[in-house]
Design a protein around this motif. Sequence first.
Motif, short mmCIF file in Angstrom:
data_model
loop_
_atom_site.label_atom_id
_atom_site.label_comp_id
_atom_site.label_asym_id
_atom_site.label_seq_id
_atom_site.Cartn_x
_atom_site.Cartn_y
_atom_site.Cartn_z
N VAL A 183 0.84 -1.20 0.00
CA VAL A 183 0.00 0.00 0.00
C VAL A 183 0.87 1.25 0.00
O VAL A 183 0.59 2.22 -0.70
CB VAL A 183 -0.98 -0.02 1.20
N SER A 194 -5.11 -1.54 6.63
CA SER A 194 -4.33 -0.73 5.68
C SER A 194 -5.24 0.23 4.93
O SER A 194 -4.89 1.38 4.71
CB SER A 194 -3.58 -1.63 4.70
N HIS A 195 -6.42 -0.25 4.55
CA HIS A 195 -7.38 0.59 3.84
C HIS A 195 -7.84 1.76 4.73
O HIS A 195 -7.90 2.90 4.29
CB HIS A 195 -8.59 -0.23 3.40
N PRO A 222 -5.13 -1.66 -1.51
CA PRO A 222 -5.08 -2.64 -0.43
C PRO A 222 -5.45 -4.06 -0.89
O PRO A 222 -4.83 -5.03 -0.44
CB PRO A 222 -6.08 -2.11 0.59
N MET A 245 -5.52 -6.07 5.43
CA MET A 245 -5.97 -5.26 4.29
C MET A 245 -6.95 -4.19 4.76
O MET A 245 -6.87 -3.03 4.37
CB MET A 245 -6.63 -6.15 3.25
#
Length: 156
Positions: A34, A150-151, A40, A147
């Motif tokens: 990322v 991270s998003h 992501p 994920m």
Amino acid sequence: MINQILEFASNEIMVLLMGAMPVMELKGAIPFGVSLGLSPIHAAILGLIGSMIPVPFLLILLKPVFIKLRKSPYWTKVINRITQRTLRKTKQIQKYKSLGLLLFVAIPLPTTGVWTGSIAAALLNIPLRYAFVSILVGNCIAAFIVMTLSHVAVNL
């Protein structure tokens, strides 16, 4: 144009390789991807693929390699240390076998992941097909969690 394609492909390869590394695995590969500008989801897929690459090799080769290395006094100490450290961290795997392995790998914390899970599965004699499926499903859950985090971090 070709430079951009090569740069993008090299970023993908770096994320794949980071996913395959012990300790980093997908917990490091996804945020790294990322940070390189990958979405992501894309980073998660690459991190997941990369982290699963060593699993069959670990499950199949670990015990024979450990047996061979234990013939050397130096390696006996190293192997015993790895074995003791792994078994200390895997009480739930010992109790629940495949389900415990899945949950152990699914929790995206340091020292819980496919490398430690594969070592534990080999040491605890969990059959290969059950171990692989448990590690894969647990790793997918961990990838989804990392994920999502991270998003959220990117969109703050």
